[in-house]
Design an enzyme around this catalytic site. Structure first.
Site, PDB file in Angstrom:
ATOM      1  CB  ILE A   1       4.248  -0.864   6.300  1.00 27.93           C
ATOM      2  CG1 ILE A   1       4.069  -0.233   4.912  1.00 27.93           C
ATOM      3  CG2 ILE A   1       5.030  -2.182   6.214  1.00 27.93           C
ATOM      4  CD1 ILE A   1       3.138  -0.980   3.960  1.00 27.93           C
ATOM      5  CB  THR A   2       1.391  -4.686   9.822  1.00 26.30           C
ATOM      6  OG1 THR A   2       0.112  -4.130   9.538  1.00 26.30           O
ATOM      7  CG2 THR A   2       1.355  -5.414  11.166  1.00 26.30           C
TER       8      THR A   2
ATOM      9  CB  THR B   1      -0.923  -0.007   1.249  1.00 30.10           C
ATOM     10  OG1 THR B   1      -1.618  -1.250   1.291  1.00 30.10           O
ATOM     11  CG2 THR B   1      -1.919   1.139   1.205  1.00 30.10           C
TER      12      THR B   1
ATOM     13  CB  SER C   1      -8.620  -0.752  -3.531  1.00 33.11           C
ATOM     14  OG  SER C   1      -9.157  -0.525  -2.257  1.00 33.11           O
TER      15      SER C   1
ATOM     16  CE1 TYR D   1      -0.990 -11.596 -13.956  1.00 30.90           C
ATOM     17  CE2 TYR D   1       1.211 -10.831 -14.557  1.00 30.90           C
ATOM     18  CZ  TYR D   1      -0.147 -10.911 -14.814  1.00 30.90           C
ATOM     19  OH  TYR D   1      -0.684 -10.302 -15.918  1.00 30.90           O
TER      20      TYR D   1
ATOM     21  CD  GLN E   1     -27.295  -2.935  21.777  1.00 32.31           C
ATOM     22  OE1 GLN E   1     -26.342  -2.289  21.357  1.00 32.31           O
ATOM     23  NE2 GLN E   1     -28.344  -2.353  22.325  1.00 32.31           N
TER      24      GLN E   1
ATOM     25  CD  GLU F   1     -16.570  -1.578   0.165  1.00 34.89           C
ATOM     26  OE1 GLU F   1     -15.390  -1.728   0.527  1.00 34.89           O
ATOM     27  OE2 GLU F   1     -17.499  -1.385   0.972  1.00 34.89           O
TER      28      GLU F   1
ATOM     29  CD  GLU G   1      -2.190  -9.711   3.453  1.00 31.53           C
ATOM     30  OE1 GLU G   1      -1.257  -9.812   2.626  1.00 31.53           O
ATOM     31  OE2 GLU G   1      -2.581  -8.626   3.904  1.00 31.53           O
TER      32      GLU G   1
ATOM     33  N   PRO H   1       0.492   5.850  -0.182  1.00 30.60           N
ATOM     34  CG  PRO H   1       1.744   7.581   0.782  1.00 30.60           C
ATOM     35  CD  PRO H   1       1.888   6.268   0.074  1.00 30.60           C
TER      36      PRO H   1
HETATM   37  C1  LIG Z   1      -4.058  -1.286  10.423  1.00 30.07           C
HETATM   38  C2  LIG Z   1      -3.697  -1.529   8.993  1.00 30.07           C
HETATM   39  C3  LIG Z   1      -2.640  -2.375   8.683  1.00 30.07           C
HETATM   40  C4  LIG Z   1      -2.255  -2.562   7.351  1.00 30.07           C
HETATM   41  N1  LIG Z   1      -1.158  -3.311   7.077  1.00 30.07           N
HETATM   42  C5  LIG Z   1      -0.671  -3.316   5.803  1.00 30.07           C
HETATM   43  C6  LIG Z   1       0.590  -3.919   5.504  1.00 30.07           C
HETATM   44  O1  LIG Z   1       1.256  -4.490   6.381  1.00 30.07           O
HETATM   45  N2  LIG Z   1       1.055  -3.849   4.227  1.00 30.07           N
HETATM   46  C7  LIG Z   1       0.355  -3.231   3.232  1.00 30.07           C
HETATM   47  O2  LIG Z   1       0.840  -3.169   2.105  1.00 30.07           O
HETATM   48  N3  LIG Z   1      -0.856  -2.661   3.487  1.00 30.07           N
HETATM   49  C8  LIG Z   1      -1.370  -2.678   4.736  1.00 30.07           C
HETATM   50  N4  LIG Z   1      -2.579  -2.084   5.003  1.00 30.07           N
HETATM   51  C9  LIG Z   1      -3.304  -1.433   3.914  1.00 30.07           C
HETATM   52  C10 LIG Z   1      -4.641  -2.076   3.510  1.00 30.07           C
HETATM   53  O3  LIG Z   1      -4.434  -3.288   2.840  1.00 30.07           O
HETATM   54  C11 LIG Z   1      -5.387  -1.023   2.670  1.00 30.07           C
HETATM   55  O4  LIG Z   1      -5.793  -0.010   3.574  1.00 30.07           O
HETATM   56  C12 LIG Z   1      -6.571  -1.591   1.921  1.00 30.07           C
HETATM   57  O5  LIG Z   1      -6.163  -2.454   0.889  1.00 30.07           O
HETATM   58  C13 LIG Z   1      -7.450  -0.484   1.317  1.00 30.07           C
HETATM   59  O6  LIG Z   1      -6.691   0.435   0.595  1.00 30.07           O
HETATM   60  P1  LIG Z   1      -6.851   2.005   0.877  1.00 30.07           P
HETATM   61  O7  LIG Z   1      -6.734   2.213   2.338  1.00 30.07           O
HETATM   62  O8  LIG Z   1      -5.915   2.745   0.013  1.00 30.07           O
HETATM   63  O9  LIG Z   1      -8.322   2.343   0.465  1.00 30.07           O
HETATM   64  P2  LIG Z   1      -8.827   2.828  -0.981  1.00 30.07           P
HETATM   65  O10 LIG Z   1      -8.305   1.926  -2.017  1.00 30.07           O
HETATM   66  O11 LIG Z   1      -8.553   4.291  -1.103  1.00 30.07           O
HETATM   67  O12 LIG Z   1     -10.397   2.603  -0.864  1.00 30.07           O
HETATM   68  C14 LIG Z   1     -11.286   3.568  -0.299  1.00 30.07           C
HETATM   69  C15 LIG Z   1     -12.700   3.059  -0.498  1.00 30.07           C
HETATM   70  O13 LIG Z   1     -12.985   2.935  -1.889  1.00 30.07           O
HETATM   71  C16 LIG Z   1     -13.445   1.622  -2.156  1.00 30.07           C
HETATM   72  N5  LIG Z   1     -12.991   1.188  -3.486  1.00 30.07           N
HETATM   73  C17 LIG Z   1     -11.742   1.298  -4.009  1.00 30.07           C
HETATM   74  N6  LIG Z   1     -11.698   0.738  -5.229  1.00 30.07           N
HETATM   75  C18 LIG Z   1     -12.948   0.266  -5.485  1.00 30.07           C
HETATM   76  C19 LIG Z   1     -13.549  -0.432  -6.564  1.00 30.07           C
HETATM   77  N7  LIG Z   1     -12.840  -0.776  -7.651  1.00 30.07           N
HETATM   78  N8  LIG Z   1     -14.848  -0.769  -6.477  1.00 30.07           N
HETATM   79  C20 LIG Z   1     -15.569  -0.425  -5.383  1.00 30.07           C
HETATM   80  N9  LIG Z   1     -15.066   0.215  -4.317  1.00 30.07           N
HETATM   81  C21 LIG Z   1     -13.769   0.556  -4.363  1.00 30.07           C
HETATM   82  C22 LIG Z   1     -12.830   0.755  -1.082  1.00 30.07           C
HETATM   83  O14 LIG Z   1     -13.527  -0.453  -0.918  1.00 30.07           O
HETATM   84  C23 LIG Z   1     -12.932   1.675   0.122  1.00 30.07           C
HETATM   85  O15 LIG Z   1     -14.212   1.598   0.667  1.00 30.07           O
HETATM   86  C24 LIG Z   1      -2.999  -1.923   6.318  1.00 30.07           C
HETATM   87  C25 LIG Z   1      -4.089  -1.115   6.631  1.00 30.07           C
HETATM   88  C26 LIG Z   1      -4.443  -0.898   7.936  1.00 30.07           C
HETATM   89  C27 LIG Z   1      -5.595   0.027   8.233  1.00 30.07           C
END
Ligand SMILES: Cc1cc2nc3c(=O)[nH]c(=O)nc-3n(C[C@H](O)[C@H](O)[C@H](O)COP(=O)(O)OP(=O)(O)OC[C@H]3O[C@@H](n4cnc5c(N)ncnc54)[C@H](O)[C@@H]3O)c2cc1C
Length: 414
Positions: free
Chosen positions: A173-174, A142, A148, A268, A371, A402, A277, A144
């Site tokens: 990043i955990t 992930t 997704s 891939y 609850q 999603e 995962e 900034p």
């Molecule tokens: C506590 C924590 C630990 C994490 N640890 C790690 C880690 O160790 N390594 C790592 O790489 N990542 C990590 N993540 C990241 C995590 O995998 C992402 O937050 C997650 O994949 C969502 O990405 P985003 O936050 O950018 O949300 P976004 O992609 O910005 O999504 C925002 C919203 O839009 C929706 N959306 C986006 N695209 C679509 C679509 N095509 N169709 C419909 N809806 C959509 C999403 O479902 C969501 O509701 C961590 C996150 C958290 C909160």
């Protein structure tokens, strides 16, 4: 009493063993649970404030719990996939979602791609100490501006002689603050991303488009490499016992031998990693839901209102019935999918279903348990509100609800 009566009488308290687990798994379950309850759970509250300490990795490495399903050649126990599932289920008794997540990153997210795609040197350098608990790993997908949409990442790795130069950033990043190495997803082709192509054989079917995701490459980068900056410890709603980092990569030079897997095929590779995962996360959700259910069931037999145990109100009884049914359905989906995964299938649709459903069930169950506890559910002292906060991540991390729905929908050609 006839023999039929004796046989047909239900025994709801009987031990229920699923067919995927053997007696050895059950013995492993007992020993992990004893360790978790005696050595980890007593620190749960403290670690919410401090994050869990690194000695947990070493202690679990010494006990063999970090390599349960990993090859003996690298110090693992050589067990099957279900032994990893047992760990994911029993770790919930530590009552610390952040701890469970930090450990799962090590065992089920970072190690598998090194074992699957890494060179012998990479396995010796990182998997051996990771199994022993001497090295801590993290996984950087992930960014900034891209979560997704994995294909939208911007971190670039540019070849320069025998080296690559990496620039970019990763977030959420955990283990990012404590890790010794990171599996990093980069673009080695500046035009990498989703490309839609038509092959000659598709000409007769104008709607037949093929997507390709070439140009991404994974790297295995030591975190002490110059230019790797651990920028910020991020504050979160839940999972407080884990550390979550914002990382920067500024002209980070790594040798070409730091490439993990095939150049250009990183997308891939990481999609494969995400399946494991998601499945292990789903197993943790079911076990976490079961634990909070059990705790709440106990409370419902102790708490009284209007002269009765609250569990004896029909409305409460039905809440438990609904929760138990959903937990059991989620469990069966996880176990059956785990069986297919362990058999060497690639059940992406079912893993997505299991991840989606188990995460939703876990959040619903935690919410209902708050609850049933009434005001006590809202108090920190009972630990129920923490389960809700921790579980809430599962509908977001490793692919949101999603995205899971989209993967499932697309698998039907839509
Ligand atoms: C506590 C924590 C630990 C994490 N640890 C790690 C880690 O160790 N390594 C790592 O790489 N990542 C990590 N993540 C990241 C995590 O995998 C992402 O937050 C997650 O994949 C969502 O990405 P985003 O936050 O950018 O949300 P976004 O992609 O910005 O999504 C925002 C919203 O839009 C929706 N959306 C986006 N695209 C679509 C679509 N095509 N169709 C419909 N809806 C959509 C999403 O479902 C969501 O509701 C961590 C996150 C958290 C909160």
């Amino acid at each position: 009493m006839s023999a039929a009566d004796a046989v047909l009488k239900p025994d709801f308290a009987a031990r229920r063993k699923h067919f995927i687990f053997t007696d050895e798994h059950e013995a492993l379950r007992e020993s992990i649970r004893a360790f978790v309850i005696n050595e980890l759970a007593p620190h749960a509250e403290e670690w919410e404030e401090t994050t869990f300490p690194d000695w947990v990795f070493k202690r679990m490495g010494d006990l063999g719990f970090l390599g349960l399903d990993k090859p003996e050649a690298y110090g693992g126990q050589g067990g099957d996939y279900y032994s990893s599932l047992v760990l994911a289920e029993e770790i919930v008794h530590a009552r610390s979602g952040g701890l469970a997540m930090g450990l799962a990153v090590q065992t089920d997210m970072a190690m598998p791609p090194i074992l699957a795609f890494g060179t012998e040197e990479q396995k010796r350098e990182w998997v051996v100490p990771a199994i022993a608990g001497d090295a801590i790993l993290c996984l950087g997908i992930t960014e900034p501006d891209a979560g997704s949409d994995v294909a939208g990442i911007k971190t670039r790795a540019v070849r320069d002689g025998d080296e690559y130069v990496i620039n970019g950033s990763k977030t959420y990043i955990t283990n990012g603050h404590r890790a010794h190495a990171i599996i990093l997803v980069t673009k080695t082709d500046p035009d990498a991303g989703r490309r839609t192509t038509r092959t000659a054989s598709d000409q007769a079917r104008p709607d037949a488009e093929r997507s390709s995701y070439e140009g991404f490459t994974l790297f295995l980068v030591p975190m002490d490499t110059p230019g790797v900056v651990r920028e910020k410890k991020l504050e979160k709603l839940g999972m407080h016992a884990s550390d979550t980092a914002l990382l920067a990569f500024q002209d980070v030079r790594v040798p070409a031998s730091a490439v993990l897997g095939q150049v250009g095929k990183g997308f891939y590779h990481i999609m494969w990693e995400l399946q494991g995962e998601r499945l292990i996360g789903a197993a943790g959700c079911v076990a976490g839901a079961q634990r909070v259910f059990d705790q709440t069931l106990q409370y419902a037999t102790e708490r009284t209102a209007f002269g009765r145990q609250i569990g004896k109100f029909q409305v409460t009884r039905h809440k438990f019935a609904e929760m138990a049914t959903k937990i059991e359905a989620a469990r069966q989906l996880v176990y059956t999918t785990a069986w297919r995964f362990a058999e060497g299938h690639y059940p992406v649709r079912e893993i997505s279903m299991a991840k989606l459903y188990a995460a939703r069930v876990a959040v619903e169950v935690a919410d209902e348990c708050i609850q049933i506890h009434g005001g006590a559910g809202y108090m920190k002292e009972y630990g129920i509100e923490r389960v809700w906060r921790d579980m809430r991540l599962n509908r977001i991390g490793a692919g949101t609800d999603e995205i899971m729905l989209d993967v499932i929908g697309r698998s039907y050609g839509l």
